[in-house]
Design a protein around this motif. Structure first.
Motif, PDB file in Angstrom:
ATOM      1  N   ASN A  47       0.905  -1.070   0.196  1.00  0.00           N
ATOM      2  CA  ASN A  47      -0.013   0.102   0.085  1.00  0.00           C
ATOM      3  C   ASN A  47       0.807   1.034  -0.101  1.00  0.00           C
ATOM      4  N   ARG A  54       0.788   3.937  -2.861  1.00  0.00           N
ATOM      5  CA  ARG A  54       0.658   5.453  -2.706  1.00  0.00           C
ATOM      6  C   ARG A  54       1.860   6.367  -3.439  1.00  0.00           C
ATOM      7  N   CYS A  55       2.927   5.693  -3.177  1.00  0.00           N
ATOM      8  CA  CYS A  55       4.261   6.481  -3.806  1.00  0.00           C
ATOM      9  C   CYS A  55       3.995   6.447  -5.423  1.00  0.00           C
ATOM     10  N   LYS A  88       1.469   9.180  -6.191  1.00  0.00           N
ATOM     11  CA  LYS A  88       2.030  10.544  -6.018  1.00  0.00           C
ATOM     12  C   LYS A  88       2.915  10.926  -7.033  1.00  0.00           C
TER      13      LYS A  88
END
Length: 604
Positions: free
Chosen positions: A246, A250-251, A254
């Motif tokens: 997760n 998310r990285c 981004k």
């Protein structure tokens, strides 16, 4: 493990039934186990208090650590939480309200102080009725965690990233094998899991009958512990794999947002990704990393790699594993309050079952060695728990988590190794492995394999001495450090212990190791006093002969061919023998008293 379950079982049978004169050095080792147990109980019950706090907060929806709170003054997210994560913020700020270093003690945390009082009250009530009561409680507290672990394992295997976590668990990393810290932590885990060096194994084994199969028990406990460790590790790495996946996704989202922003400003580069940047959910981690590996030198410093392996390598250990990593994962589950309640109930059960054994390791030696305490069990239990709570207030101040880490690293680990080393020396070299195996043969009716003799005398002893020496050398050449929380940056940092804390660490280790040299000095002094008294009375060298010798249990005790005429000194010395009761049973005969005028009829 076999050594402890057999010899210390035999030792405590001697304590309770006066089977033979018990060497004073063994009493000292038992009392030192009691001392180490008290150290562990002081800070271990704080973990139970933390579990009670999280359990109480689990009956909310949404969970209080799912989202960052808003700053009332600015109506924006709290900076400390935004810089870290909701679970880290809740742990360090809401639960602990921690300071930036161990030097800044801060005031008491009233909520945690109340939880600590509740934890000690539970332990006290469970221990007042003694071994039978705590055994009944432990039936549930032992089985329930297995049920929860299997539930979490089944649920965790359905999560994205679970297989990555399991792969990481079984992939060997030979480069860390040379780290002393790794081996020290591994030894600590073995000691905690098997109860080595604690009084709990001694205390519980002392209630077994003399013919109990301690060899079978040792093998069963070791195998069950191994399988339990594998099961718990699978659950942990499944959860960590899901968490790392997760974070990596998310990285990716981004970075794709940054790329989309660059594209919206009219930038047209040859290294644009071939996948859809406007929909991060459609981009896999493998696709992003393949693109990044080709164009990382040209994309600029703002676009970063997103590696699942790096997130796994960061690792979370100690209290952070339960109160940060697992809480973060459970917040992502559907019906998160249910999973959180289940998890902290399991953690509470594990903590209480450990505390029951630890407290039994404190109370039983005290009652066995001091008859006055043995006659007032309830008062001893309540006063011990009250003392533990008063000293435990040290851990409920704002810097208390740093002291928990200190006690965990230095008050238990090294003293435990020292205790086990002295136990092994006393059994394998002072008492003698051959004589020890003879005693076990009397109990088990068969002789254990000779390989145990060499394991006890050489392999185990050298391994523990090497571990102790390496740990002490590491402390000398590399100043001990601890992990502190920086409120301004919302991140952890490594700090060196100040001078007064180093003095406290040394004091903890020395105090936990003092019973052995003090007991040796006391025993030597008594021995010299005894020799001096006998020399004045004209006693011969027979004073120092062995108190008991090896004999074949099949020999007839009344055989005149193997009996010598007893001397006056032999008649004055208390002795105990077995009366044959068939091929399977022995019963103890009453001892002779020194002040008896006439010889008792033992019926032999």
């Amino acid at each position: 493990m076999f050594l402890r379950l057999s010899y210390l079982h035999y030792l405590f049978i001697a304590f309770r039934q006066q089977l033979s004169p018990v060497p004073s050095c063994e009493r000292v080792l038992v009392l030192q186990c009691c001392y180490v147990c008290f150290y562990v109980a002081l800070y271990y019950n704080v973990i139970i208090a933390w579990s009670l706090f999280y359990l109480g907060n689990s009956f909310q929806f949404p969970l209080p650590w799912e989202q960052c709170p808003l700053d009332v003054a600015t109506n924006d997210t709290v900076k400390e939480c935004a810089a870290s994560s909701p679970t880290s913020y809740f742990w360090f700020r809401k639960a602990l309200n921690i300071t930036n270093s161990i030097d800044d003690s801060g005031e008491l945390n009233p909520i945690m102080t109340g939880c600590l009082l509740a934890a000690w009250t539970i332990v006290s009530l469970a221990m007042i009725k003694g071994i039978k009561s705590s055994a009944r409680v432990m039936y549930f507290s032992t089985v329930f965690p297995y049920v929860v672990l299997f539930i979490f394992l089944i649920r965790g295997l359905m999560l994205d990233g679970a297989i990555d976590g399991i792969t990481y668990m079984f992939y060997p990393k030979l480069e860390i094998w040379g780290s002393v810290q790794v081996w020290r932590q591994a030894a600590t885990q073995v000691f905690f899991a098997l109860g080595l060096g604690y009084g709990s194994v001694i205390a519980y084994s002392s209630y077994n009958p003399i013919n109990n199969n301690c060899h079978r028990d040792a093998l069963m406990v070791s195998c069950i512990n191994f399988m339990t460790s594998v099961l718990a590790s699978l659950v942990v790495f499944v959860v960590l794999g899901f968490r790392a996946k997760n974070i990596a996704l998310r990285c990716v989202a981004k970075n794709l947002g940054l790329l989309s922003s660059m594209a919206s400003h009219g930038s047209d580069e040859h290294w644009w990704p071939w996948f859809n940047m406007s929909d991060p959910s459609s981009v896999s981690l493998t696709e992003y990393r393949e693109w990044y590996s080709h164009y990382s030198p040209t994309v600029g410093p703002n676009i970063t790699d997103c590696s699942l392996e790096e997130e796994m390598n960061k690792g979370i250990e100690g209290t952070g594993l339960a109160f940060i990593a697992f809480t973060e994962v459970m917040a992502l589950f559907p019906a998160s309050p249910f999973w959180s309640t289940l998890f902290f109930l399991m953690l509470l059960n594990l903590g209480l079952s450990t505390m029951f054994g630890t407290m039994q390791g404190i109370l039983t030696p005290l009652m066995d060695n001091f008859s006055l305490l043995g006659r007032h069990r309830t008062a001893l239990t309540v006063s011990s728990c009250a003392l533990g709570f008063l000293i435990g207030i040290l851990f409920t101040q704002r810097s208390g988590n740093y002291f928990v880490t200190m006690f965990d690293d230095y008050s238990a680990t090294l003293p435990l190794v020292i205790v086990v080393i002295f136990e092994t020396i006393s059994v394998a070299w002072v008492y003698g492995t051959d004589r020890f195996l003879d005693d076990i043969e009397v109990m088990l009716k068969w002789r254990p394999p000779v390989v145990y003799k060499y394991l006890w005398k050489y392999v185990c002893l050298l391994a523990m001495v090497g571990l102790l020496a390496a740990s002490l050398l590491r402390m000398v050449f590399k100043r001990p450090t601890y992990t502190a929380w920086n409120q301004n940056t919302g991140s952890e940092m490594t700090l060196e212990y100040p001078g007064w804390a180093l003095g406290m660490i040394i004091m903890l280790i020395v105090l936990a190791s003092l019973p052995v040299p003090i007991g040796y000095i006391h025993s030597t002094w008594k021995s010299r006093q005894l020799r001096h008294a006998h020399s004045e009375e004209g006693a011969g060298p027979e004073v120092h002969r062995e108190l008991y010798t090896k004999c074949n249990s099949t020999e007839q005790l009344d055989s005149s061919s193997h009996r010598r005429a007893p001397s006056e000194e032999d008649e004055a010395r208390p002795r105990t023998v077995f009366q044959p009761m068939g091929s399977e049973h022995y019963r103890l005969l009453p001892q002779q008293q020194e002040d008896e005028d006439e010889e008792q009829d033992t019926g032999v």
